[in-house]
Design an enzyme around this catalytic site. Structure first.
Site, PDB file in Angstrom:
ATOM      1  N   ASP A  28      24.946  16.896  -9.763  1.00  0.00           N
ATOM      2  CA  ASP A  28      25.731  15.710  -9.381  1.00  0.00           C
ATOM      3  C   ASP A  28      27.107  16.183  -8.927  1.00  0.00           C
ATOM      4  O   ASP A  28      28.018  16.318  -9.742  1.00  0.00           O
ATOM      5  CB  ASP A  28      25.825  14.771 -10.591  1.00  0.00           C
ATOM      6  N   GLU A  78      33.893  16.345  -8.119  1.00  0.00           N
ATOM      7  CA  GLU A  78      32.978  16.285  -9.263  1.00  0.00           C
ATOM      8  C   GLU A  78      32.241  17.601  -9.430  1.00  0.00           C
ATOM      9  O   GLU A  78      31.585  18.072  -8.504  1.00  0.00           O
ATOM     10  CB  GLU A  78      31.963  15.152  -9.034  1.00  0.00           C
ATOM     11  N   ASP A 100      28.960  12.458  -2.328  1.00  0.00           N
ATOM     12  CA  ASP A 100      28.481  12.587  -3.702  1.00  0.00           C
ATOM     13  C   ASP A 100      26.971  12.744  -3.595  1.00  0.00           C
ATOM     14  O   ASP A 100      26.266  11.785  -3.281  1.00  0.00           O
ATOM     15  CB  ASP A 100      28.863  11.325  -4.499  1.00  0.00           C
ATOM     16  N   ASP A 123       0.789  -1.242   0.000  1.00  0.00           N
ATOM     17  CA  ASP A 123       0.000   0.000   0.000  1.00  0.00           C
ATOM     18  C   ASP A 123       0.821   1.293   0.000  1.00  0.00           C
ATOM     19  O   ASP A 123       0.266   2.372   0.168  1.00  0.00           O
ATOM     20  CB  ASP A 123      -0.969   0.051   1.204  1.00  0.00           C
ATOM     21  N   ARG A 177      37.190  12.020  -4.480  1.00  0.00           N
ATOM     22  CA  ARG A 177      36.637  12.357  -5.801  1.00  0.00           C
ATOM     23  C   ARG A 177      36.218  13.818  -5.745  1.00  0.00           C
ATOM     24  O   ARG A 177      35.756  14.292  -4.700  1.00  0.00           O
ATOM     25  CB  ARG A 177      35.421  11.465  -6.141  1.00  0.00           C
ATOM     26  N   HIS A 237      29.813   3.314  -5.076  1.00  0.00           N
ATOM     27  CA  HIS A 237      28.384   3.595  -4.893  1.00  0.00           C
ATOM     28  C   HIS A 237      27.936   3.276  -3.469  1.00  0.00           C
ATOM     29  O   HIS A 237      26.877   2.693  -3.253  1.00  0.00           O
ATOM     30  CB  HIS A 237      27.545   2.841  -5.938  1.00  0.00           C
ATOM     31  N   GLU A 291      34.729  14.272 -13.087  1.00  0.00           N
ATOM     32  CA  GLU A 291      34.823  13.709 -11.739  1.00  0.00           C
ATOM     33  C   GLU A 291      35.956  12.702 -11.565  1.00  0.00           C
ATOM     34  O   GLU A 291      35.722  11.521 -11.322  1.00  0.00           O
ATOM     35  CB  GLU A 291      33.498  13.057 -11.361  1.00  0.00           C
ATOM     36  N   HIS A 322      36.950   4.435 -12.565  1.00  0.00           N
ATOM     37  CA  HIS A 322      35.691   4.778 -13.246  1.00  0.00           C
ATOM     38  C   HIS A 322      35.955   5.827 -14.323  1.00  0.00           C
ATOM     39  O   HIS A 322      37.073   6.337 -14.444  1.00  0.00           O
ATOM     40  CB  HIS A 322      34.640   5.261 -12.238  1.00  0.00           C
ATOM     41  N   TYR A 376      41.287   6.277  -5.277  1.00  0.00           N
ATOM     42  CA  TYR A 376      40.739   5.465  -4.188  1.00  0.00           C
ATOM     43  C   TYR A 376      41.798   4.455  -3.770  1.00  0.00           C
ATOM     44  O   TYR A 376      42.202   3.616  -4.579  1.00  0.00           O
ATOM     45  CB  TYR A 376      39.468   4.742  -4.653  1.00  0.00           C
ATOM     46  N   HIS A 394      30.136  12.080 -17.374  1.00  0.00           N
ATOM     47  CA  HIS A 394      28.966  11.609 -18.128  1.00  0.00           C
ATOM     48  C   HIS A 394      28.057  12.797 -18.399  1.00  0.00           C
ATOM     49  O   HIS A 394      28.131  13.823 -17.718  1.00  0.00           O
ATOM     50  CB  HIS A 394      28.222  10.528 -17.329  1.00  0.00           C
ATOM     51  N   HIS A 396      22.731  10.125 -15.045  1.00  0.00           N
ATOM     52  CA  HIS A 396      23.553   9.621 -16.152  1.00  0.00           C
ATOM     53  C   HIS A 396      22.700   9.837 -17.391  1.00  0.00           C
ATOM     54  O   HIS A 396      21.919   8.983 -17.790  1.00  0.00           O
ATOM     55  CB  HIS A 396      23.911   8.146 -15.956  1.00  0.00           C
TER      56      HIS A 396
END
Ligand code: GLY
Ligand code: MN
Ligand code: MN
Length: 438
Positions: free
Chosen positions: A270, A406, A259, A38, A404, A242, A383, A349, A387, A353, A360
């Site tokens: 982003d 970005e 991020d 629901d 990172r 991620h 970005e 990576h 790491y 993008h 993306h």
């Protein structure tokens, strides 16, 4: 701040110009998605449908019919229903939606199954994104089958199904000035949120508390939803690209990688920023951080019309590889390391993008096999990152460090504009902001 009705009309007109004569184009809205019994996930409109209509209700369908060079636009949407609206919220209804969206005709959704065959009759091509929505596939294929069965009576279903996305996504790749205004606003809200999180960070606070600060700022400024799952990764968590668990306590001496970007009227920001929990970079952190920043700035030089994202990537990769050699994290020659792409251990990576209605965003990265030249009106992220996980085979001082940086860049006629430049990223600027909040 919004996109005018006439802009949606002209987008539909441009799409129609691409359609062959005697064809029908069908673009469905998204559906509600159940989260648990629901309850639904917050409704998110289908980006293609939204781009062509600005209409934010589930289950609707847009048809563009092209005959003898003339295009007719038709919207099917949920009918007014006082009882349902008391429970689930207001519906625009076909009459008002016709006015709001500026289509030629509008009908209640339940009439779609009976009207679709009529619109399809005599069409030679059907443009639609097959496989996107099961219920639409079922409806369309049932309709085509029905027409095949009726073939004896002289009817014939369209012989060609064409995926409309390729062309539509080319349109979406180049942003209009109204779109850029919305993206600029999404970027500003997200920038404020990052600054707020920097000011809030302290040893002993939790990653989820920083997430709450970010989302609070988004919502306060009218962007109720993040554009994607917010990442707040401190220490080694920053090395999980991620990471969205966001559960750990912040430790003195660690970096935090955030991020996060707001979604405003469908458009995403982003942004990633990385900063020290305690407000001061250690020497080792500062060295790695400066390297990522230098790589980003080198990549920025290639964000201009005629250059490519690949060239920007190459510029960043040279800086990162040389820097990792200087710091003793890589060994050997620059040429050898570039040839072996050894940087991939630490920067695994892509550089960036497209950005727009989807974080993306759509649009091809290659055209006829060649890297796509950048053009004014494109918006993309840049970005780079480094790491180094806790178990990496390097000097311990580098370990458990995820960095990172970005930003969101609009390609302009003579270069680019950084829409997220106001989010602090120079070491001194970050330290000054954080010091001021203590
Ligand atoms: N936030 C997802 C990305 O940076 O691509
Ligand atoms: Mn990104
Ligand atoms: Mn991001």
């Amino acid at each position: 701040m919004m996109i005018e009705r006439c802009e949606y009309q002209s987008r539909r007109q441009r799409l129609a110009e691409y359609l062959q004569d005697d064809s029908l184009c069908l673009i469905p809205a998204a559906r509600e998605v159940t989260r648990s019994r629901d309850t639904h996930y917050p409704f998110r409109q289908d980006s293609d449908f939204y781009y062509l209509t600005g209409f934010h209700e589930p289950d609707a369908v847009l048809l563009l019919l092209k005959r003898q060079g003339k295009t007719t636009s038709v919207l099917f949407c949920l009918a007014k229903d006082p009882a349902a609206e008391i429970w689930h919220g207001r519906r625009t209804g076909p009459a008002k939606a016709k006015e709001q969206v500026g289509v030629d005709h509008s009908f209640p959704l339940q009439q779609l199954p009976e009207q679709l065959p009529e619109y399809l009759a005599g069409c030679r091509q059907l443009y639609f994104a097959q496989g996107s929505y099961e219920h639409i596939d079922a409806l369309v294929f049932a309709c085509l089958e029905q027409q095949r069965q009726a073939g004896k009576k002289g009817q014939r279903p369209p012989g060609t199904l064409i995926d409309i996305r390729e062309h539509l996504h080319e349109m979406r790749l180049i942003k209009s000035s109204a779109e850029v205004s919305l993206m600029r606003r999404a970027a500003d809200i997200s920038t404020d949120a990052h600054k707020r999180a920097m000011c809030f960070a302290r040893p002993g606070r939790y990653e989820y508390q920083l997430e709450a600060e970010l989302h609070h700022e988004f919502a306060l400024q009218g962007a109720r939803h993040p554009a994607y799952g917010t990442i707040v990764g401190s220490g080694d968590n920053g090395c999980i690209l991620h990471y969205t668990e966001n559960q750990s306590p912040l430790k003195d001496g660690d970096l935090i990688l955030i991020d996060a970007g707001a979604e405003l009227m469908g458009y995403a920001a982003d942004i990633t920023r990385t900063f020290p929990v305690n407000g001061r970079f250690s020497e080792a952190q500062a060295q790695l951080y400066q390297l990522v920043l230098d790589a980003q700035l080198a990549a920025f030089e290639e964000i201009k019309p005629g250059s490519t994202l690949v060239r920007a990537t190459e510029a960043a990769v040279v800086v990162i590889t040389r820097g990792l050699l200087d710091l003793g994290i890589l060994s050997g020659s620059l040429e050898g390391n570039l040839a072996e792409k050894t940087y991939r251990q630490y920067f695994m990576h892509g550089l960036g993008h497209w950005l727009g209605l989807d974080v993306h965003d759509v649009g091809d990265y290659k055209v006829e096999g060649e890297d796509r030249p950048l053009e004014p009106g494109m918006v993309l992220t840049v970005e780079p990152g480094i790491y180094i996980p806790a178990d990496a085979d390097v000097d311990p001082k580098w370990r458990a460090t995820g960095i990172r940086i970005e930003d969101n860049l609009l390609v302009t006629v003579d270069g680019h504009e950084n829409l997220t430049a106001a989010a602090p990223k120079e070491i001194q600027a970050i330290e000054a902001l954080m010091a001021g909040s203590r």
